[in-house]
Design an enzyme around this catalytic site. Structure first.
Site, mmCIF file in Angstrom:
data_model
loop_
_atom_site.group_PDB
_atom_site.id
_atom_site.type_symbol
_atom_site.label_atom_id
_atom_site.label_comp_id
_atom_site.label_asym_id
_atom_site.label_seq_id
_atom_site.Cartn_x
_atom_site.Cartn_y
_atom_site.Cartn_z
ATOM 1 N N LEU A 1 0.876 -1.164 0.000
ATOM 2 C CA LEU A 1 0.000 0.000 0.000
ATOM 3 C C LEU A 1 0.914 1.215 0.000
ATOM 4 O O LEU A 1 1.696 1.416 0.932
ATOM 5 C CB LEU A 1 -0.905 -0.004 1.240
ATOM 6 C CG LEU A 1 -2.243 0.747 1.152
ATOM 7 C CD1 LEU A 1 -3.088 0.191 0.006
ATOM 8 C CD2 LEU A 1 -3.007 0.619 2.455
ATOM 9 N N ASP A 2 0.849 2.000 -1.062
ATOM 10 C CA ASP A 2 1.742 3.148 -1.195
ATOM 11 C C ASP A 2 1.603 4.091 -0.005
ATOM 12 O O ASP A 2 0.533 4.208 0.591
ATOM 13 C CB ASP A 2 1.428 3.932 -2.471
ATOM 14 C CG ASP A 2 1.754 3.148 -3.723
ATOM 15 O OD1 ASP A 2 2.536 2.196 -3.631
ATOM 16 O OD2 ASP A 2 1.203 3.498 -4.780
ATOM 17 N N ARG A 3 2.681 4.781 0.298
ATOM 18 C CA ARG A 3 2.677 5.720 1.421
ATOM 19 C C ARG A 3 1.520 6.716 1.362
ATOM 20 O O ARG A 3 0.844 6.937 2.373
ATOM 21 C CB ARG A 3 4.025 6.450 1.471
ATOM 22 C CG ARG A 3 4.126 7.470 2.587
ATOM 23 C CD ARG A 3 5.497 8.088 2.630
ATOM 24 N NE ARG A 3 5.623 8.974 3.779
ATOM 25 C CZ ARG A 3 6.776 9.519 4.165
ATOM 26 N NH1 ARG A 3 7.884 9.246 3.515
ATOM 27 N NH2 ARG A 3 6.814 10.310 5.207
#
Length: 247
Positions: A53-55
Site C-alpha cells: 500500500l503506497d505511502r
C-alpha cells in the site's frame, strides 16, 4: 494508535492513514513511525506484510501473524484471488464504467533499483472502474471556468506499482493529490481550498479467503474524517454508510 479493522489468531487488518509508511525504508531514514511496527506493538506479536500500500494511499492494510499464514495469503494475492476495491477522487467527469487493459513498464527507483534490469517489457495491468458521484465547482482551474470531479470505484485485477494512479492518468482523469502523475493545478486548488495535502485514494475494502479456514472474509474501512469538508462542499452524503461497498 492505528485503527484495527479485524483481528484473529492468524490475521490483523488495520486502517493505514495517508502519509504513513508500511515499514522501514532506507529511502526514508528520517521517519520514525511505520504501520508494521505500530501494528506489532498494538497486537503484541510480530506481523508479516502480505501486500503493498503506497505511502500516500490510505485504507485497508493486511498483515499475517505467522510466516505460514503470510505465505498462504501471498499466494492468494499472486493468483489474483483477492478482491480489492478502492475509492478515488478524480479530475473531470467520467460517465461510464469500463475496464482498462493497459500494460505498464515497471517504475524503478534511481537509487534502490540501480542494479535492476532497465529494459523490461511492459507488464500486464488491468483495472476495472466505475463512476459513483460527480460534482462541478464554480472555481476556475487553469484554462477552465469550473472544476469537475468524479468519485470513482476502482478494482485492480493486477497489482503493478502505482497502477491505479498511472491508469487514471492514462485515461486523462488523474487522481487528485497525485504529485507524480496528476495535475498540479487541481492539486494546488485542494491545498488552498481545503488546507489538506494528500492523495485522494483509499483502499476501501478487501475480500479474500481466510488462510486457515478458507471461509470468505470481507474487510472494509470508512472514509477518513478529512474527507468530510470535501463531501460537505460537494453536497454529497457525509455519512460513511453511503460509501460502503457492501452493507
Amino acid at each position: 494508535m492505528i485503527p484495527i479493522l479485524y483481528e484473529d489468531e492468524d490475521l490483523v487488518a488495520v486502517h493505514k492513514p495517508s502519509g504513513l509508511l508500511v515499514h522501514r525504508s532506507w529511502l526514508d531514514r528520517h521517519e520514525t513511525q511505520f504501520a508494521m511496527q505500530m501494528t506489532r506493538d498494538q497486537v503484541g506479536c510480530h506481523v508479516f506484510p502480505v501486500h503493498r500500500l503506497d505511502r500516500p494511499t490510505s485504507g485497508v492494510l493486511l498483515f499475517a501473524k505467522s510466516a505460514l499464514m503470510a505465505r498462504r495469503l501471498s499466494e492468494q494475492f499472486a493468483a489474483h484471488q483477492v478482491e480489492k476495491v478502492y475509492l478515488a477522487l478524480c479530475r473531470g467527469h467520467l460517465n461510464e464504467a469500463g475496464t482498462l487493459d493497459y500494460p505498464l513498464k515497471e517504475e524503478l527507483d534511481a537509487i534502490a533499483d540501480k542494479h535492476a534490469k532497465q529494459d523490461k517489457p511492459p507488464q500486464e495491468a488491468v483495472t476495472h472502474f466505475a463512476p459513483l458521484r460527480q460534482v462541478e465547482l464554480p472555481i476556475p482551474v487553469s484554462r477552465y471556468p469550473s472544476a469537475r470531479y468524479t468519485l470513482m470505484e476502482l478494482r485492480p485485477q493486477t497489482g503493478r506499482k502505482h497502477q491505479l494512479r498511472r491508469h487514471m492518468a492514462h485515461l486523462r482523469h488523474p487522481i487528485v493529490g497525485d504529485t507524480t502523475h496528476g495535475c498540479r493545478h487541481h492539486n494546488k486548488l485542494y491545498r488552498e481550498a481545503f488546507g489538506i495535502q494528500r492523495l485522494w485514494l483509499v483502499a476501501k475494502a478487501m475480500g479474500l479467503r481466510h488462510p486457515r479456514s478458507e471461509d470468505p472474509l470481507w474487510i472494509e474501512c470508512d472514509l477518513e474524517p478529512e474527507w468530510q469538508p470535501l463531501l460537505q462542499r460537494f453536497g454529497w452524503p457525509t455519512d460513511s454508510g453511503a460509501y460502503r461497498v457492501r452493507t
